[in-house]
Enzyme design. Sequence first.
Site, mmCIF file in Angstrom:
data_model
loop_
_atom_site.group_PDB
_atom_site.id
_atom_site.type_symbol
_atom_site.label_atom_id
_atom_site.label_comp_id
_atom_site.label_asym_id
_atom_site.label_seq_id
_atom_site.Cartn_x
_atom_site.Cartn_y
_atom_site.Cartn_z
ATOM 1 N N SER A 70 0.837 -1.159 -0.073
ATOM 2 C CA SER A 70 0.066 -0.050 -0.180
ATOM 3 C C SER A 70 0.883 1.219 0.016
ATOM 4 O O SER A 70 0.483 2.277 -0.586
ATOM 5 C CB SER A 70 -0.820 -0.062 1.308
ATOM 6 O OG SER A 70 -1.985 -1.218 1.136
ATOM 7 N N GLY A 298 -6.355 -5.366 -3.037
ATOM 8 C CA GLY A 298 -6.806 -4.460 -1.870
ATOM 9 C C GLY A 298 -5.883 -3.676 -1.263
ATOM 10 O O GLY A 298 -6.208 -2.287 -0.898
ATOM 11 N N ASP A 299 -4.425 -4.042 -1.329
ATOM 12 C CA ASP A 299 -3.325 -3.205 -0.874
ATOM 13 C C ASP A 299 -3.377 -1.829 -1.765
ATOM 14 O O ASP A 299 -3.146 -0.885 -1.466
ATOM 15 C CB ASP A 299 -2.097 -4.100 -0.931
ATOM 16 C CG ASP A 299 -2.231 -4.998 0.081
ATOM 17 O OD1 ASP A 299 -2.879 -5.247 0.866
ATOM 18 O OD2 ASP A 299 -1.265 -6.122 -0.293
ATOM 19 N N ALA A 300 -3.265 -2.132 -3.031
ATOM 20 C CA ALA A 300 -3.282 -1.086 -4.014
ATOM 21 C C ALA A 300 -4.637 -0.099 -3.903
ATOM 22 O O ALA A 300 -4.352 1.176 -3.990
ATOM 23 C CB ALA A 300 -3.415 -1.834 -5.671
#
EC number: 2.7.1.20
Length: 344
Positions: A70, A298-300
């Site tokens: 992230s 999801g991290d991105a």
Amino acid sequence: MASSDFDGILLGMGNPLLDVSAVVDQQFLDKYDIKLNNAILAEDKHLPMYDEMSQKFNVEYIAGGATQNSIKVAQWMLQVPGATSYMGSIGKDKYGEAMKKDATAAGVYVHYYEDEATPTGTCGVCVLGGERSLIANLSAANCYKVEHLKKPENWALVEKAKFYYIAGFFLTVSPESIQLVREHAAANNKVFTMNLSAPFICEFFKDVQEKCLPYMDYIFGNETEARTFSRVHGWETDDVEQIAIKMSQLPKASGTYKRTTVITQGADPVVVAEDGKVKKYPVIPLPKEKLVDTNGAGDAFVGGFLSQLVHGKGIEECVRAGCYASNVVIQRSGCTYPEKPDFN
């Protein structure tokens, strides 16, 4: 804002892991009792898996770890060198060196704790039909010590930052470090954000997660994690919108910011709850044949979201940036991206 205003504005803390990623078959998943769209900590039965992956399948090694992904994506979106910093624990080995090189090349200011005795952590990423499952062998990532955070040169990163992001995975490693950061954020009117990260965190680390909840200004998660959170808290609803509202209304430690809950649902709209109201934002549609894998999606999303949040942008822009970043990442292997973003 001048670029100097962005110096170290966003700090992440988490488990730096080297992703060992491969497209596998159902037989392999069954053998190691692995479910898709899940994330777990490796048990003894999983340990032979990493070697078997490299023997049987075409394996890629990619610097990962949820928070680090992230932070790297936020850094990429911001395009301001040194806007982000990151702390976590690696081993003194070639994987650790590779991780350092990778994060530094991405423009992130990393202060790793280096553990002499333990190898750098790895995460098996099993991909099938574009879906991913994560099996993390934390190793050195599990050795982060609050003493490292307290060192003046590291605490300086906490003082410099105005926004903090910590994945729920770090709750299993150093709740004391999270406590220091969240209390600093609340006392200094800074923005503290966390991720539910995985069903097992909501289920088996409920107590440490609950201690953090009052401090969370933004809670990120996906639909599976949100439903687990609801079940564990006895809410008796599977409705993601209702769960998001309830989460946003849990008590806050500081009144500076209202809490915002942001739940992604894969290809379905992003659910955002604040002020007792829910808004849904569609994601960018992607034809099935363009999907490489969902590892890091999801991290991105969080990285893209935070890149606009530190700019003081509204929710709609933050979500748009999150959707843009995850759309880029799912068309590539792992949490990787082209040299420059094309977001405007």
